[in-house]
Design a protein around this motif. Sequence first.
Motif, mmCIF file in Angstrom:
data_model
loop_
_atom_site.group_PDB
_atom_site.id
_atom_site.type_symbol
_atom_site.label_atom_id
_atom_site.label_comp_id
_atom_site.label_asym_id
_atom_site.label_seq_id
_atom_site.Cartn_x
_atom_site.Cartn_y
_atom_site.Cartn_z
ATOM 1 N N GLY A 22 3.157 15.562 -1.194
ATOM 2 C CA GLY A 22 1.957 14.836 -1.742
ATOM 3 C C GLY A 22 2.278 13.607 -1.887
ATOM 4 N N VAL A 23 0.981 12.889 -2.644
ATOM 5 C CA VAL A 23 2.182 11.630 -2.807
ATOM 6 C C VAL A 23 1.910 10.494 -4.368
ATOM 7 C CG1 VAL A 23 1.088 8.730 -1.953
ATOM 8 C CG2 VAL A 23 0.915 10.655 -0.708
ATOM 9 N N ILE A 24 2.812 10.441 -4.964
ATOM 10 C CA ILE A 24 2.976 9.684 -6.083
ATOM 11 C C ILE A 24 3.008 8.160 -6.012
ATOM 12 C CG2 ILE A 24 4.636 9.205 -8.421
ATOM 13 C CD1 ILE A 24 5.740 12.513 -7.076
ATOM 14 N N GLY A 72 8.721 16.056 1.991
ATOM 15 C CA GLY A 72 7.887 15.266 2.491
ATOM 16 C C GLY A 72 6.649 14.711 1.522
ATOM 17 N N VAL A 73 7.012 14.855 0.033
ATOM 18 C CA VAL A 73 6.772 14.071 -1.402
ATOM 19 C C VAL A 73 6.555 12.393 -1.141
ATOM 20 C CG1 VAL A 73 6.133 13.591 -3.295
ATOM 21 C CG2 VAL A 73 6.587 15.714 -3.142
ATOM 22 N N ARG A 74 6.135 11.508 -0.482
ATOM 23 C CA ARG A 74 6.014 10.160 -0.541
ATOM 24 C C ARG A 74 5.842 9.306 -2.219
ATOM 25 N NH1 ARG A 74 1.149 9.247 2.764
ATOM 26 N NH2 ARG A 74 0.601 10.878 2.607
ATOM 27 N N VAL A 75 6.574 8.662 -2.220
ATOM 28 C CA VAL A 75 6.648 7.626 -4.287
ATOM 29 C C VAL A 75 6.621 6.346 -3.257
ATOM 30 C CG1 VAL A 75 7.691 7.615 -5.970
ATOM 31 C CG2 VAL A 75 8.077 10.274 -4.366
ATOM 32 N N ALA A 87 -2.350 5.762 0.202
ATOM 33 C CA ALA A 87 -2.870 7.663 -0.232
ATOM 34 C C ALA A 87 -3.339 7.992 1.294
ATOM 35 C CB ALA A 87 -3.448 8.087 -1.035
ATOM 36 N N THR A 88 -3.974 6.979 1.643
ATOM 37 C CA THR A 88 -4.238 7.962 3.357
ATOM 38 C C THR A 88 -3.293 7.203 4.992
ATOM 39 O OG1 THR A 88 -5.192 5.606 3.254
ATOM 40 C CG2 THR A 88 -6.239 7.398 2.220
ATOM 41 N N LEU A 89 -1.956 7.011 4.322
ATOM 42 C CA LEU A 89 -0.623 6.778 5.527
ATOM 43 C C LEU A 89 -1.065 7.584 6.169
ATOM 44 C CD1 LEU A 89 1.709 4.109 3.934
ATOM 45 C CD2 LEU A 89 0.264 3.601 5.546
ATOM 46 N N PRO A 90 -0.722 7.885 7.523
ATOM 47 C CA PRO A 90 0.050 8.880 7.624
ATOM 48 C C PRO A 90 1.366 9.806 6.708
ATOM 49 C CG PRO A 90 0.223 7.377 9.550
ATOM 50 C CD PRO A 90 0.367 6.086 8.415
ATOM 51 N N PRO A 91 1.228 11.345 7.112
ATOM 52 C CA PRO A 91 2.735 11.743 6.270
ATOM 53 C C PRO A 91 3.999 11.156 6.864
ATOM 54 C CG PRO A 91 0.967 12.412 7.914
ATOM 55 C CD PRO A 91 0.840 11.885 7.995
ATOM 56 N N HIS A 92 4.986 10.409 7.931
ATOM 57 C CA HIS A 92 5.779 9.961 8.201
ATOM 58 C C HIS A 92 6.040 8.616 7.816
ATOM 59 C CE1 HIS A 92 2.932 8.287 11.481
ATOM 60 N NE2 HIS A 92 4.448 7.705 11.862
#
Length: 249
Positions: free
Chosen positions: A129-131, A171-174, A221-226
């Motif tokens: 996920g994303v924080i 894989g978590v983005r912050v 929040a909607t950026l590509p996961p990389h």
Amino acid sequence: MTKTILITGATSGFGAAAVKRFAEAGWRVIATGRRAERLQGLVDRFGADKVHAAVFDMRDEAALEASLAALPEAFRSIDVLVNNAGLALGTAPAQKASLQDWRTMIDTNITALVTLTHRLLPDLIERKGVIINMSSVAASYPYPGGNTYGGSKAFVKQFSLGLRSDLHGTGVRVTSIEPGMAETEFTLVRTHGDQAASDKMYGGATPMTAEDIAEQLYYIATLPPHLNINRLEIMPVTQSFAGFQVDRK
């Protein structure tokens, strides 16, 4: 697949604008806050299948836990956490400031934020996920009367960077978002309801709006996961950096 986002402090300002932005884009939104009537207004506007109102005070850990445990099944898989709830109280210099105001800011801006984040980390790791943590330019640039508020937002900035380091490989983005002047209820809260002070703060300044910040939240929040935005500092064009103070005798 429809994603789910939890947004704290959703009864006004950045939080309310973010609920609208994500709900309009088809997300499921968990909106938290203390003012039930404002959250209900969001539910009425978008429908209970899109917005779930979780009414509690972020500083009340038991209420926080109970609200998470009571989430409807459709809202249980949280993909994005937006730690937006926070406040500034008082404009006095440190030597004249209210200790209770300081404690309230610390309890809300720091303690509640880390409590909720810690609670949701296992789920966010599982879902990659994303924080997104709401800090402030006050985390980097001190100003008179900013004392504990600036210190609390500096914590949020550094905590975000620490999370990013600890979550390496999951894989978590912050992201730490650090806004400057934006016209919301911020100054009214800070001055304990002084409308004249609020009008003076924003008058003629063309400040950012809550919708401006909500758009940045949606972008992240909607950026590509990389991709990861580590820090996003954003100001209106009319605001820049203050000069040094000099006490001349």
